[in-house]
Design a protein around this motif. Structure first.
Motif, PDB file in Angstrom:
ATOM      1  N   LYS A 154       0.856  -1.192   0.000  1.00 23.03           N
ATOM      2  CA  LYS A 154       0.000   0.000   0.000  1.00 23.03           C
ATOM      3  C   LYS A 154       0.893   1.244   0.000  1.00 23.03           C
ATOM      4  N   GLY A 155       0.256   2.397  -0.197  1.00 21.58           N
ATOM      5  CA  GLY A 155       1.003   3.645  -0.206  1.00 21.58           C
ATOM      6  C   GLY A 155       1.685   3.890  -1.541  1.00 21.58           C
ATOM      7  N   SER A 156       2.677   4.762  -1.511  1.00 22.30           N
ATOM      8  CA  SER A 156       3.394   5.110  -2.736  1.00 22.30           C
ATOM      9  C   SER A 156       4.783   5.609  -2.389  1.00 22.30           C
ATOM     10  N   ILE A 157       5.620   5.756  -3.396  1.00 23.17           N
ATOM     11  CA  ILE A 157       6.940   6.358  -3.201  1.00 23.17           C
ATOM     12  C   ILE A 157       7.020   7.615  -4.057  1.00 23.17           C
ATOM     13  N   GLU A 158       7.550   8.650  -3.473  1.00 21.89           N
ATOM     14  CA  GLU A 158       7.620   9.947  -4.160  1.00 21.89           C
ATOM     15  C   GLU A 158       9.069  10.341  -4.402  1.00 21.89           C
ATOM     16  N   PHE A 159       9.398  10.638  -5.634  1.00 25.18           N
ATOM     17  CA  PHE A 159      10.716  11.142  -6.003  1.00 25.18           C
ATOM     18  C   PHE A 159      10.654  12.669  -6.018  1.00 25.18           C
ATOM     19  N   LEU A 160      11.604  13.301  -5.370  1.00 25.33           N
ATOM     20  CA  LEU A 160      11.619  14.751  -5.316  1.00 25.33           C
ATOM     21  C   LEU A 160      13.053  15.262  -5.213  1.00 25.33           C
ATOM     22  N   ALA A 161      13.267  16.429  -5.795  1.00 27.61           N
ATOM     23  CA  ALA A 161      14.565  17.090  -5.667  1.00 27.61           C
ATOM     24  C   ALA A 161      14.528  17.941  -4.403  1.00 27.61           C
ATOM     25  N   ILE A 162      15.517  17.771  -3.514  1.00 26.41           N
ATOM     26  CA  ILE A 162      15.546  18.530  -2.269  1.00 26.41           C
ATOM     27  C   ILE A 162      16.748  19.468  -2.254  1.00 26.41           C
ATOM     28  N   LYS A 163      16.580  20.610  -1.629  1.00 24.15           N
ATOM     29  CA  LYS A 163      17.671  21.586  -1.527  1.00 24.15           C
ATOM     30  C   LYS A 163      18.800  20.993  -0.704  1.00 24.15           C
ATOM     31  N   ARG A 164      19.997  21.046  -1.214  1.00 28.63           N
ATOM     32  CA  ARG A 164      21.142  20.464  -0.526  1.00 28.63           C
ATOM     33  C   ARG A 164      21.515  21.269   0.714  1.00 28.63           C
ATOM     34  N   PHE A 165      22.232  20.606   1.626  1.00 27.28           N
ATOM     35  CA  PHE A 165      22.753  21.269   2.816  1.00 27.28           C
ATOM     36  C   PHE A 165      24.177  21.719   2.505  1.00 27.28           C
ATOM     37  N   PHE A 166      24.376  23.044   2.442  1.00 19.48           N
ATOM     38  CA  PHE A 166      25.656  23.567   1.982  1.00 19.48           C
ATOM     39  C   PHE A 166      26.550  24.022   3.131  1.00 19.48           C
ATOM     40  N   PRO A 167      27.842  23.634   3.112  1.00 15.55           N
ATOM     41  CA  PRO A 167      28.811  24.248   4.019  1.00 15.55           C
ATOM     42  C   PRO A 167      28.893  25.741   3.733  1.00 15.55           C
ATOM     43  N   SER A 168      29.259  26.524   4.742  1.00 16.49           N
ATOM     44  CA  SER A 168      29.268  27.976   4.589  1.00 16.49           C
ATOM     45  C   SER A 168      30.236  28.455   3.516  1.00 16.49           C
ATOM     46  N   ASN A 169      31.294  27.665   3.241  1.00 21.23           N
ATOM     47  CA  ASN A 169      32.272  28.062   2.216  1.00 21.23           C
ATOM     48  C   ASN A 169      32.297  27.065   1.060  1.00 21.23           C
ATOM     49  N   LEU A 204       7.284  18.235   4.954  1.00 25.36           N
ATOM     50  CA  LEU A 204       8.576  17.807   4.402  1.00 25.36           C
ATOM     51  C   LEU A 204       8.899  18.560   3.121  1.00 25.36           C
ATOM     52  N   HIS A 205       7.897  18.756   2.286  1.00 29.32           N
ATOM     53  CA  HIS A 205       8.117  19.530   1.063  1.00 29.32           C
ATOM     54  C   HIS A 205       8.642  20.923   1.403  1.00 29.32           C
ATOM     55  N   GLU A 206       8.076  21.520   2.454  1.00 28.85           N
ATOM     56  CA  GLU A 206       8.489  22.873   2.844  1.00 28.85           C
ATOM     57  C   GLU A 206       9.900  22.885   3.439  1.00 28.85           C
ATOM     58  N   ILE A 207      10.204  21.907   4.300  1.00 24.69           N
ATOM     59  CA  ILE A 207      11.539  21.830   4.912  1.00 24.69           C
ATOM     60  C   ILE A 207      12.615  21.620   3.851  1.00 24.69           C
ATOM     61  N   TYR A 208      12.343  20.712   2.934  1.00 25.83           N
ATOM     62  CA  TYR A 208      13.325  20.364   1.913  1.00 25.83           C
ATOM     63  C   TYR A 208      13.333  21.324   0.721  1.00 25.83           C
ATOM     64  N   ALA A 210      11.293  21.412  -1.751  1.00 25.47           N
ATOM     65  CA  ALA A 210      11.299  20.351  -2.750  1.00 25.47           C
ATOM     66  C   ALA A 210      10.699  20.733  -4.094  1.00 25.47           C
ATOM     67  N   LYS A 211      11.243  20.088  -5.129  1.00 25.65           N
ATOM     68  CA  LYS A 211      10.643  20.063  -6.457  1.00 25.65           C
ATOM     69  C   LYS A 211      10.185  18.626  -6.695  1.00 25.65           C
ATOM     70  N   ILE A 212       8.901  18.424  -6.911  1.00 23.80           N
ATOM     71  CA  ILE A 212       8.357  17.067  -7.042  1.00 23.80           C
ATOM     72  C   ILE A 212       8.574  16.545  -8.456  1.00 23.80           C
ATOM     73  N   TYR A 213       9.153  15.349  -8.556  1.00 31.60           N
ATOM     74  CA  TYR A 213       9.300  14.713  -9.863  1.00 31.60           C
ATOM     75  C   TYR A 213       8.081  13.847 -10.170  1.00 31.60           C
ATOM     76  N   LYS A 214       7.895  12.768  -9.389  1.00 29.10           N
ATOM     77  CA  LYS A 214       6.803  11.851  -9.709  1.00 29.10           C
ATOM     78  C   LYS A 214       6.538  10.935  -8.521  1.00 29.10           C
ATOM     79  N   THR A 215       5.286  10.498  -8.407  1.00 28.34           N
ATOM     80  CA  THR A 215       4.883   9.550  -7.372  1.00 28.34           C
ATOM     81  C   THR A 215       4.448   8.240  -8.027  1.00 28.34           C
TER      82      THR A 215
END
Length: 257
Positions: A154-169, A204-208, A210-215
């Motif tokens: 049951k349910g589904s899996i969602e592929f999404l592009a998430i904003k990376r966590f960047f070092p300050s430099n 989660l979409h807001e935290i990440y 995200a750009k949603i690809y496909k479910t």
């Protein structure tokens, strides 16, 4: 105070935006680890309390005090040997305790994976359950979410592009601002392998950012093996990732998400 300390220690190499997002994802994990380590360290140090009993028994005779001192020296030597031999095991237990508490207090809370769902996973796929229970699924979002969906049917899996966590430099490695991630989605909630927690999907979409690809629903993947699904979907996913400023490592090395 907790947020301030995490920003100055664990997250100190990251820019403020990355720190803000990680605090929302992993703050509780670090708090639980810290509390368990502190608690066990206090218990560990309590073993030395008898060394100071001599200060309370000053009225004893010299002979009695000498006997007590000899006993305390032997006790102290025993404690030092214990520290030498068992320190790694002692604090290893602290980590296991923290993982167990986090699983019960955080991982199991939510509507994507109910306690009954987790029981089904444990009975049907012990390895998958262990990855979830011990917070070892970070870096394996593609396969873990796929297997959760197939196991529960049951349910589904969602592929999404998430904003990376960047070092300050950071020089942004490959120049991409996003990286591909996968969530297990059910009942409007999602299980996130990075934080080993469940969130309302919109949160989660807001935290990440995200750009949603496909479910993909269970009905779409249920008849396929993981390898078949990957071979079928990778070319389209790679093209979408290239067009959307997103790194995608499905073919090369899954342990990048």
């Amino acid at each position: 105070m907790i947020k301030f300390l995490l920003r100055r220690t664990i997250y100190k190499e990251l820019d403020k935006e990355s720190q803000d997002r990680l605090l929302r994802l992993t703050k509780e994990e670090h708090i639980i680890k810290c509390l368990c380590s502190t608690f066990l360290a206090v218990i560990y140090l309590l073993t030395f309390i008898p060394v100071f009993i001599i200060d309370i028994w000053e009225e004893f005779t010299m002979t009695t005090q000498i006997v007590i001192i000899a006993f305390m020296l032997i006790y102290l030597l025993g404690c030092l040997v214990f520290m030498k031999v068992f320190t790694r095991a002692f604090f290893g237990f602290s980590k296991l305790l923290a993982k167990r508490i986090y699983f019960l207090a955080c991982t199991t809370k939510g509507k994507a994976l109910s306690k009954n769902d987790l029981k089904i996973i444990e009975e049907a796929n012990e390895n998958l359950y262990a990855l979830i229970e011990m917070q070892l699924c970070r870096g394996y979002c593609y396969s873990v979410c796929f297997e959760i969906c197939k196991t529960l049917k049951k349910g589904s899996i969602e592929f999404l592009a998430i904003k990376r966590f960047f070092p300050s430099n950071d020089e942004k490695d490959d120049g991409k601002d996003f990286t591909m991630h996968v969530l297990y989605v059910n009942n409007g909630w999602a299980f996130d392998t990075y934080s080993s927690r469940q969130y309302p999907i919109e949160k989660l979409h807001e935290i990440y950012k995200a750009k949603i690809y496909k479910t993909f629903s269970f009905e779409e993947i249920g008849s396929k093996s993981y390898e078949e699904f990957r071979e079928e979907q990778e070319p389209k996913l790679a093209k979408w990732s290239m067009d959307n400023d997103c790194s995608m490592f499905w073919k090369e090395d899954e342990k990048n998400t």
